[in-house]
Design an enzyme around this catalytic site. Sequence first.
Site, mmCIF file in Angstrom:
data_model
loop_
_atom_site.group_PDB
_atom_site.id
_atom_site.type_symbol
_atom_site.label_atom_id
_atom_site.label_comp_id
_atom_site.label_asym_id
_atom_site.label_seq_id
_atom_site.Cartn_x
_atom_site.Cartn_y
_atom_site.Cartn_z
ATOM 1 N N GLU A 29 -18.930 18.917 55.612
ATOM 2 C CA GLU A 29 -19.755 19.081 54.416
ATOM 3 C C GLU A 29 -21.088 19.755 54.747
ATOM 4 O OE1 GLU A 29 -18.578 18.853 51.578
ATOM 5 O OE2 GLU A 29 -16.738 17.811 52.113
ATOM 6 N N GLU A 60 -12.993 26.778 53.088
ATOM 7 C CA GLU A 60 -12.631 25.475 53.647
ATOM 8 C C GLU A 60 -12.268 25.600 55.123
ATOM 9 O OE1 GLU A 60 -12.984 22.514 52.358
ATOM 10 O OE2 GLU A 60 -13.777 23.384 50.531
#
Length: 281
Positions: free
Chosen positions: A133, A202
């Site tokens: 993150e 991602e």
Amino acid sequence: MSKNSIKTAVLLAFIGGLFMLVGELIGQSTGLIIAFFAALAFVGFQYWMSDKIAIKAARAVPVTEAQMPEYYAVVRDLTQRAGLPMPKLYVTPDLQPNAFATGRNPEHAAVAVTQGILQICNWDEMRGVLAHELSHVGNRDILLTSIAASLALAITFISRFALFFGGGGGDSNGNAFEELALIILAPLAAALLQMALSRSREYEADRSGARLIGDGEPLARALAKLESSARQIPMNVPPAMAPLYIVNPLSGRRIAFKNLFADHPPTEDRIRRLREREWAR
């Protein structure tokens, strides 16, 4: 100007144009002028408030260091390693294990984890998730993701707004108009997200996160747990918000247009890449 900055500008310009088009269709020249100023206000609001919209939509609440010292210790260590400011930390009440980051820049970033992920992941695995993150923060793609999600939510609002003014000719006409709005605007919202986001972001966050801690195994183990749980534990999250999360939170839900909003790469492929140490190459 960076590629993400260009995409953000295009998204904001598009939604402004969409507001003006709806305004002209409803009120002709007067509606166009009103919609122009409404679009300016909305675009500015999206830029400054997209992170707060995401946090509110997730029902996330801030936590203090006294409440969750391990959470703060891991994030503080990772931000120091990455040379990033300390973000605001949140927890959502969701039982599905998941996490996301949001904010317009690293100085105004926020990280949120669910109650579910705190229950099934140990702090070594959480370290991998939080490194992922924070990599989104460091890669500066969190503003783009947050704006894309909130704009997709706005398109849903516009469709309802158009229905209110255009669907008043009786139940059958209203239902037909609503169907047409959903048929056109839901894929449009998905197309916006697909234009703004890609599976590569991602993969890149996985790589960056593994490099940050020097190990891909903690994140690989966490992703395996998260993917399995996401299929069994539904999460009540708007489809437009799904791309913010580390794994697709809609896996366990049966909803219309779910696949249109699924921009996550296959979790098994992410795990394979991490375990093959692609991040170290």
